[in-house]
Design an enzyme around this catalytic site. Structure first.
Site, PDB file in Angstrom:
ATOM      1  N   HIS A 347       0.998  -1.059  -0.369  1.00  0.00           N
ATOM      2  CA  HIS A 347      -0.089  -0.403   0.233  1.00  0.00           C
ATOM      3  C   HIS A 347       1.154   1.586   0.151  1.00  0.00           C
ATOM      4  O   HIS A 347       0.884   2.157  -1.030  1.00  0.00           O
ATOM      5  CB  HIS A 347      -0.930   0.073   1.181  1.00  0.00           C
ATOM      6  CG  HIS A 347      -1.544   1.048   1.035  1.00  0.00           C
ATOM      7  ND1 HIS A 347      -3.019   1.146   1.340  1.00  0.00           N
ATOM      8  CD2 HIS A 347      -1.574   2.088   2.026  1.00  0.00           C
ATOM      9  CE1 HIS A 347      -3.811   2.272   1.266  1.00  0.00           C
ATOM     10  NE2 HIS A 347      -3.194   2.976   1.936  1.00  0.00           N
ATOM     11  N   GLU A 348       1.427   1.366   0.898  1.00  0.00           N
ATOM     12  CA  GLU A 348       2.522   2.698   1.056  1.00  0.00           C
ATOM     13  C   GLU A 348       3.310   2.420   0.034  1.00  0.00           C
ATOM     14  O   GLU A 348       3.778   3.923  -0.529  1.00  0.00           O
ATOM     15  CB  GLU A 348       3.144   2.417   2.522  1.00  0.00           C
ATOM     16  CG  GLU A 348       2.263   2.877   3.651  1.00  0.00           C
ATOM     17  CD  GLU A 348       1.416   3.508   3.634  1.00  0.00           C
ATOM     18  OE1 GLU A 348       1.382   4.347   2.778  1.00  0.00           O
ATOM     19  OE2 GLU A 348       0.690   3.165   4.701  1.00  0.00           O
ATOM     20  N   HIS A 351       1.831   3.876  -3.067  1.00  0.00           N
ATOM     21  CA  HIS A 351       1.327   5.808  -2.445  1.00  0.00           C
ATOM     22  C   HIS A 351       2.607   6.141  -4.092  1.00  0.00           C
ATOM     23  O   HIS A 351       2.568   6.938  -4.591  1.00  0.00           O
ATOM     24  CB  HIS A 351       1.827   6.045  -1.476  1.00  0.00           C
ATOM     25  CG  HIS A 351       0.709   6.353  -1.126  1.00  0.00           C
ATOM     26  ND1 HIS A 351      -0.531   6.630  -0.754  1.00  0.00           N
ATOM     27  CD2 HIS A 351       0.466   5.667   0.277  1.00  0.00           C
ATOM     28  CE1 HIS A 351      -2.191   6.091  -0.735  1.00  0.00           C
ATOM     29  NE2 HIS A 351      -1.632   6.189   0.578  1.00  0.00           N
ATOM     30  N   GLU A 371      -5.469   6.930  -2.689  1.00  0.00           N
ATOM     31  CA  GLU A 371      -5.834   5.727  -1.506  1.00  0.00           C
ATOM     32  C   GLU A 371      -6.655   4.438  -2.149  1.00  0.00           C
ATOM     33  O   GLU A 371      -5.585   3.526  -1.705  1.00  0.00           O
ATOM     34  CB  GLU A 371      -6.788   6.176  -0.480  1.00  0.00           C
ATOM     35  CG  GLU A 371      -6.737   7.064   0.238  1.00  0.00           C
ATOM     36  CD  GLU A 371      -4.920   6.216   0.994  1.00  0.00           C
ATOM     37  OE1 GLU A 371      -5.631   4.326   1.442  1.00  0.00           O
ATOM     38  OE2 GLU A 371      -4.162   6.633   1.300  1.00  0.00           O
ATOM     39  N   HIS A 435      -9.906   8.178   2.725  1.00  0.00           N
ATOM     40  CA  HIS A 435     -10.207   7.043   2.963  1.00  0.00           C
ATOM     41  C   HIS A 435     -11.156   6.106   2.836  1.00  0.00           C
ATOM     42  O   HIS A 435     -10.768   4.524   2.738  1.00  0.00           O
ATOM     43  CB  HIS A 435      -9.122   6.362   4.395  1.00  0.00           C
ATOM     44  CG  HIS A 435      -7.172   6.450   4.315  1.00  0.00           C
ATOM     45  ND1 HIS A 435      -6.877   8.014   4.697  1.00  0.00           N
ATOM     46  CD2 HIS A 435      -6.374   5.997   4.370  1.00  0.00           C
ATOM     47  CE1 HIS A 435      -6.332   8.110   5.177  1.00  0.00           C
ATOM     48  NE2 HIS A 435      -4.711   7.277   4.377  1.00  0.00           N
TER      49      HIS A 435
END
Length: 657
Positions: A347-348, A351, A371, A435
């Site tokens: 996920h990170e 980004h 997101e 989110h």
């Protein structure tokens, strides 16, 4: 609201509408999904893995030709293009992403993507804004200039042109550093009108997310050796390094070292354990993007970001930061559950991918899509990893018991199950926390992959509803992930919202599988199922068809003067908020032309203004929010030639509901 994709020199396709010692060796089995894809993607439409030198060469070529490209696009004399990214497809098609400047000032919301054919000709241009970039002056009154915030990490204000919403405006952008209530660092971008001091926009530069911890079991790590010690340095994956912050909240931290290359013990009491999980997750994510999508690192340059673990004290979160090009992980409640699992690492790190491709601004609808993109590829990486201790699922943070009741943080099959996320698009969703506004896109991806209704995947039970109560048949995550990646890296821009995401994914599906494919139609069905656009019009739930209405008769355009071409539509209900309008006009000096879509009640939607563009012909695909208009009736394309000497005709036009 109107968004436009501009093909130059070809007819728009329907689809456009619509370490060294222990190198990580992780098996990446095929993904498990309830529905297999019904056709293989077009190999020519897949991106190819570029070596750093190949990518650098393409970037150099694009930079050298940027002035000529700007002229070909009809940009103003004060506008320049700066290359940001490049993607090459197997058939030789090249997608170059540019930032724009005006009189030397950065244009926020001025980014665009140029698609070039294998022969080098410009095919399509996707712009974040269709407004002509111009401001009356670039001189700003000193009295309205914001002061630099005193906090360390804040930046001095820079003068920019704000073009992400409304008319381009001379503005100031500053980054205000701080700390949020939960301990997450903040890099808040604030844009103010240079003339009035009014705030125009703000968004967060630190992208947060959550995931599970210490559940990957025994893994093999890519490590290096130096001075008789082993280090968490993965030379095989862009030199990715994992560092120990040891409770600090700034700096790089200390690179993990070890005497015997045996790391951690699977418990939070051993400081190395969190490093093992973060290092492993980053490696899986690197391999996923390289092996599945041909992306050599999230920037495409073969260089990896670094990871930092043990951030702060009992910090229950994780985040990506552009400024350090790094992922950072807290240790969770009581410092007992580090947030360093496969899905949070993916996920990170994603980004970072989004930041260096579409650059989806982290606020409004684009922030929700940002997101969702991280959640989508977190799921994809988890499925691809095939780790039996943490099998692939469509849940986010399912192993972290933040709420104390053993539930996930987010559910992709029905986002509202978390109590805050939205299942379906609605007009005010851009005002929701990113989110939670990510919900419709997460829901779309689940439906596209697995379909609606009750089912079990990898031992997890799902039951996904739809907005209209009609079923959706999934095409499998393997096809769905390729569609979203292609849309993100080649079709989306910083201002893309939900309607634009639908257009981008339909175009990606058409490129990969064809405009008449089951995958293309499934994309339309899945978006309609989350209230973005309408169902393909075939009269049967989940069936084929796309509701295309076309007029191919030639209509001469008076010089000067106005002509109209009509299409009669017999459909119940209102037109969609993303009504697709394909226009084919043959005319020298297209800057003479003003083009409107006229609804049955006479309401006019401006598609194109007259300007000073000296190029020939208008071959464009527009998206119009016509949701207030009944679909049934006679729609017209109105074309006005406002200047004498150049002439032409309407060749054809098409509406796709």
């Amino acid at each position: 609201m109107i968004r436009r994709t501009t093909p130059l020199g070809r007819t728009a396709a329907v689809g456009a509408l619509a370490a060294a010692s222990a190198l990580l060796a992780v098996g990446l089995p095929a993904q498990t999904s309830a529905a297999a894809p019904q056709a293989k993607p077009d190999p020519g439409a897949l991106s190819v893995g570029l070596t750093p030198s190949q990518r650098a060469g393409l970037l150099r070529d694009a930079e050298a030709g940027s002035a000529a490209t700007a002229r070909a696009l009809g940009l103003g004399a004060k506008e320049k293009l700066k290359v940001r990214d490049v993607v090459k497809n197997a058939d030789g098609t090249v997608h170059t992403r540019y930032e724009r400047t005006y009189d030397g000032l950065p244009v926020l919301g001025g980014d665009l993507v140029v698609e070039e054919s294998p022969g080098g000709g410009i095919r399509e241009v996707t712009k974040a804004t269709q407004r002509r970039i111009t401001v009356p002056t670039t001189q700003a009154p000193a009295s309205k200039a914001p002061r630099k915030a005193p906090a360390e990490g804040s930046t001095a204000p820079r003068k920019v042109v704000w073009a992400a919403a409304g008319e381009p405006t001379l503005a100031w952008e500053r980054v205000v550093a701080g700390v949020r209530e939960d301990g997450t660092p903040s890099e808040l971008h604030v844009v103010t009108d240079a003339a009035t001091g009014e705030k125009l926009a703000e968004w967060e530069g630190v992208h947060t997310g959550t995931g599970e911890s210490m559940y990957a079991g025994r893994v093999t790590l890519g490590t290096g050796s130096f001075g008789g010690q082993y280090t968490m340095t993965d030379a095989g994956r862009g030199n990715h390094r994992t560092h120990d912050l040891d409770g600090r909240t700034s700096g790089t931290g200390t690179l993990f070292t070890d005497a015997d290359d045996l790391w951690g013990d699977g418990t939070p009491g051993n400081d190395q354990t969190a490093g093992v999980d973060a290092h492993y997750g980053a490696a899986l994510t690197w391999d996923y993007y390289k092996n599945v999508h041909g992306r050599n690192g999230i920037r495409g340059d073969g260089v990896a970001p670094h990871s930092r673990v043990h951030y702060g004290n009992a910090y229950v979160n994780a985040f990506w930061t552009d400024s350090c090009f790094c992922m950072t992980y807290g240790d969770g409640a009581g410092n007992a559950r580090p947030l360093t699992s496969i899905d949070v690492a993916a996920h990170e790190m994603t980004h970072g991918l989004t930041s260096h491709t579409a650059g989806l601004r982290y606020s409004g609808e684009s922030g929700g899509l940002n997101e969702a993109t991280s959640d989508i590829f977190a799921a994809a990486v988890e499925f691809r990893a095939g780790n039996s201790a943490d099998p692939g699922d469509y849940l986010v943070g399912e192993k972290i018991d933040i709420r104390g009741n053993g539930t996930p943080l987010r559910y992709m099959d029905k986002p509202s199950r978390d109590g805050s996320s939205k299942d379906y698009w609605y007009s005010g969703i851009g005002g929701v926390d990113v989110h939670h506004s990510s919900g419709p896109a997460n829901h779309f991806f689940y439906l596209l992959s697995e379909g609606s209704g009750a089912k079990t995947v990898n031992g997890v039970d799902y039951d996904s509803p739809t907005y209209d109560g009609r079923p959706v048949t999934g095409i499998g995550i393997t096809a769905a992930e390729r569609i979203w990646f292609k849309a993100l890296t080649e079709k989306m821009t910083s201002t893309t919202g939900y309607a634009g995401a639908r257009t981008a994914t339909l175009a990606a599906a058409a490129d990969l599988f064809g405009g008449d494919s089951a995958q293309y139609k499934a994309v339309a069905h899945a978006w309609a199922a989350v209230n973005v656009g309408s169902r393909p019009d075939d009269g049967a739930p989940g069936g084929p068809g796309e509701g295309v209405h076309e007029n191919t008769d030639d209509h001469r355009i008076p010089d000067p003067g106005t002509v109209e071409s009509a299409i009669t539509v017999d459909r119940s209900g209102n037109a969609p908020r993303d009504l697709a309008v394909d226009v084919e006009v043959v005319h020298t000096y297209r800057g003479d032309l003003r083009i409107d879509l006229v609804a049955p009640d006479g309401s006019a939607y401006r598609l194109k203004d007259s300007d000073w563009d000296s190029g020939d012909d208008v071959r464009e695909s527009y998206t119009v929010d016509a949701s207030s208009e009944p679909a049934r009736g006679t729609w017209k394309l109105r074309v006005q030639d406002v200047h004498r000497y150049d002439s032409g005709h309407i060749d054809s036009w098409r509406l796709t509901f």
